[in-house]
Structures are given as structure tokens and as C-alpha cells.
Design a protein around this motif. Structure first.
Motif, PDB file in Angstrom:
ATOM      1  N   GLU A 148       0.818  -1.227   0.051  1.00 53.60           N
ATOM      2  CA  GLU A 148       0.035  -0.028  -0.037  1.00 53.60           C
ATOM      3  C   GLU A 148       0.852   1.335   0.033  1.00 53.60           C
ATOM      4  O   GLU A 148       0.371   2.300  -0.721  1.00 53.60           O
ATOM      5  CB  GLU A 148      -0.867   0.143   1.247  1.00 53.60           C
ATOM      6  N   ASN A 149       2.122   1.056   0.632  1.00 49.52           N
ATOM      7  CA  ASN A 149       2.882   2.467   0.665  1.00 49.52           C
ATOM      8  C   ASN A 149       3.587   2.536  -0.885  1.00 49.52           C
ATOM      9  O   ASN A 149       3.672   3.727  -1.266  1.00 49.52           O
ATOM     10  CB  ASN A 149       3.924   2.417   1.640  1.00 49.52           C
ATOM     11  N   VAL A 150       4.015   1.390  -1.518  1.00 54.17           N
ATOM     12  CA  VAL A 150       4.543   1.580  -2.732  1.00 54.17           C
ATOM     13  C   VAL A 150       3.445   2.076  -3.749  1.00 54.17           C
ATOM     14  O   VAL A 150       3.795   2.880  -4.284  1.00 54.17           O
ATOM     15  CB  VAL A 150       5.152   0.411  -3.283  1.00 54.17           C
ATOM     16  N   ASP A 151       2.285   1.454  -3.478  1.00 47.54           N
ATOM     17  CA  ASP A 151       1.086   2.083  -4.384  1.00 47.54           C
ATOM     18  C   ASP A 151       0.867   3.623  -4.065  1.00 47.54           C
ATOM     19  O   ASP A 151       0.752   4.288  -4.963  1.00 47.54           O
ATOM     20  CB  ASP A 151      -0.230   1.129  -4.018  1.00 47.54           C
ATOM     21  N   LYS A 152       1.015   3.973  -2.953  1.00 51.49           N
ATOM     22  CA  LYS A 152       0.953   5.599  -2.694  1.00 51.49           C
ATOM     23  C   LYS A 152       1.812   6.125  -3.208  1.00 51.49           C
ATOM     24  O   LYS A 152       1.526   7.308  -3.755  1.00 51.49           O
ATOM     25  CB  LYS A 152       0.723   5.683  -0.974  1.00 51.49           C
ATOM     26  N   GLY A 160       8.575   2.023  -8.043  1.00 48.23           N
ATOM     27  CA  GLY A 160       8.726   1.371  -6.603  1.00 48.23           C
ATOM     28  C   GLY A 160       9.005  -0.323  -6.858  1.00 48.23           C
ATOM     29  O   GLY A 160       8.512  -0.962  -7.766  1.00 48.23           O
ATOM     30  N   PHE A 161       9.233  -0.889  -5.763  1.00 48.95           N
ATOM     31  CA  PHE A 161       9.284  -2.227  -5.480  1.00 48.95           C
ATOM     32  C   PHE A 161       8.759  -2.450  -4.138  1.00 48.95           C
ATOM     33  O   PHE A 161       9.383  -1.923  -2.716  1.00 48.95           O
ATOM     34  CB  PHE A 161      10.805  -2.562  -5.494  1.00 48.95           C
ATOM     35  N   VAL A 162       8.101  -3.498  -4.067  1.00 48.85           N
ATOM     36  CA  VAL A 162       7.530  -4.136  -2.560  1.00 48.85           C
ATOM     37  C   VAL A 162       8.611  -5.158  -2.226  1.00 48.85           C
ATOM     38  O   VAL A 162       8.992  -6.277  -2.877  1.00 48.85           O
ATOM     39  CB  VAL A 162       6.290  -4.658  -2.533  1.00 48.85           C
ATOM     40  N   TRP A 163       9.400  -4.677  -1.058  1.00 46.30           N
ATOM     41  CA  TRP A 163      10.366  -5.806  -0.505  1.00 46.30           C
ATOM     42  C   TRP A 163       9.825  -6.645   0.538  1.00 46.30           C
ATOM     43  O   TRP A 163       9.282  -5.941   1.591  1.00 46.30           O
ATOM     44  CB  TRP A 163      11.463  -4.938   0.103  1.00 46.30           C
TER      45      TRP A 163
END
Length: 182
Positions: A148-152, A160-163
Motif C-alpha cells: 500500500e505504501n509503494v502504491d501510494k 517502486g518495489f515491494v520488498w
């Protein structure tokens, strides 16, 4: 999540359950309106639990897992003239600890929720990052452990990249190359 990686360091499942209220509802800590000591005091732990875990809870950030492989990758980016900023929903105590840690000395700047009383999920913290460091969102690459933070960030035109715990540097590099950041 990071809460359970800290709690997992406590052997007793019963103690983990008793300590869980400390890790619940961190918004006031992240917004900088409550200190760790105030959060700890509000839990009203019995004296036996305080003696056993008080120092651990009040300094939990010292026991968190740091992904040194990812940290080294980001440090290498810095050596290649990339700017590196930390955008974090976090409390003052954690910030003070990590900002003095030599492992993070290469960081160009920090923007923390506790400083600005804003959270990443609301978007305001991203705006602070862009404004404070004169950054163009589409020229930034954001790595975070929450989708949700990467989407924001993407809603501001950031790549971005979700780690996650299953992520690896190779996948991150591929995503950065795909977005023309490497």
C-alpha cells in the motif's frame, strides 16, 4: 511484519501474547504524539513482565532485523552518485538510534512520520520528501515493505518495489532496470 520479527525473539508464546498490546496501535508513536516510554507505561504490564522485558521493549529497535544485503545494495547505489533518502513511518526513539548507526551514514536525508505528524499511507509524507529535497517523483525509486505504501508512491508517479521476506536483490535490480533506474 517487523513487529513479529521482534516478538519472535521472545521464546515463550505466553509472554509474546502478554506483550502484544505494546505492539498494537502504533499510530501515536509514528505520528510523534507519544513516546515509547508513554506507550510502555500505558500497557500497565505486571512488575514481573516489566523486569523481564522492560528494557527489551523500550529498545526494541535494537533487536530488529536489518537486511544488510539490501542496505549494501543501496550503499552501492550511493557510491554510483544516486541520492538516498529514508521515508519512514517511525517514532523518535527509533530514528535517534538508526540516525547514529554508521551503517546508515551514507543517507542523504530522512523524512519521518514523527517529525511531520504525517503517515506514508495518507500521502502527506511523500509530499514533504519531494518538497524538502526538491525531488521530482518520477525520478525517484521507492522501496518499501508494504504494498500500500509503494502504491501510494506510485500515485505520485514514483516507481517502486515491494520488498518482502521473499525478495532478493536480483528482482529489485530487474525492476529498477525495467523502470530505467539502473
Amino acid at each position: 511484519g517487523k513487529v513479529f520479527s521482534v516478538l519472535d525473539q521472545i521464546d515463550s508464546k505466553e509472554d509474546q501474547a502478554l506483550l502484544l498490546p505494546f505492539f498494537d496501535g502504533w499510530e501515536d508513536l509514528d505520528l510523534g504524539t507519544m513516546s515509547l516510554q508513554e506507550k510502555y507505561d500505558s500497557c500497565l504490564f505486571p512488575e514481573s513482565l516489566q523486569k523481564k522485558y522492560g528494557d527489551f521493549l523500550l529498545h526494541y529497535y535494537q533487536y530488529r532485523d536489518v537486511n544488510y544485503e539490501l542496505l549494501e545494495f543501496v550503499r552501492d547505489l550511493k557510491k554510483k552518485n544516486y541520492s538516498v533518502y529514508i521515508l519512514s513511518d517511525n517514532n523518535w526513539e527509533t530514528y535517534r538510534y538508526y540516525s547514529k548507526d554508521e551503517s546508515f551514514s551514507f543517507v542523504d536525508g530522512w523524512v519521518l512520520s514523527c517529525q511531520y505528524h504525517l503517515l506514508k499511507e495518507d500521502g502527506g509524507l511523500f509530499s514533504v520528501l519531494f518538497d524538502q529535497f526538491s525531488l521530482e517523483p518520477n525520478q525517484c525509486f521507492f522501496i518499501d515493505d508494504k504494498k500500500e505504501n509503494v502504491d501510494k508512491g506510485r500515485s505520485f508517479s514514483m516507481n517502486g518495489f515491494v520488498w518482502t521476506e521473499n525478495s532478493n536483490i536480483q528482482d529489485l535490480q530487474k525492476e529498477m532496470q525495467k523502470c530505467q533506474f539502473l
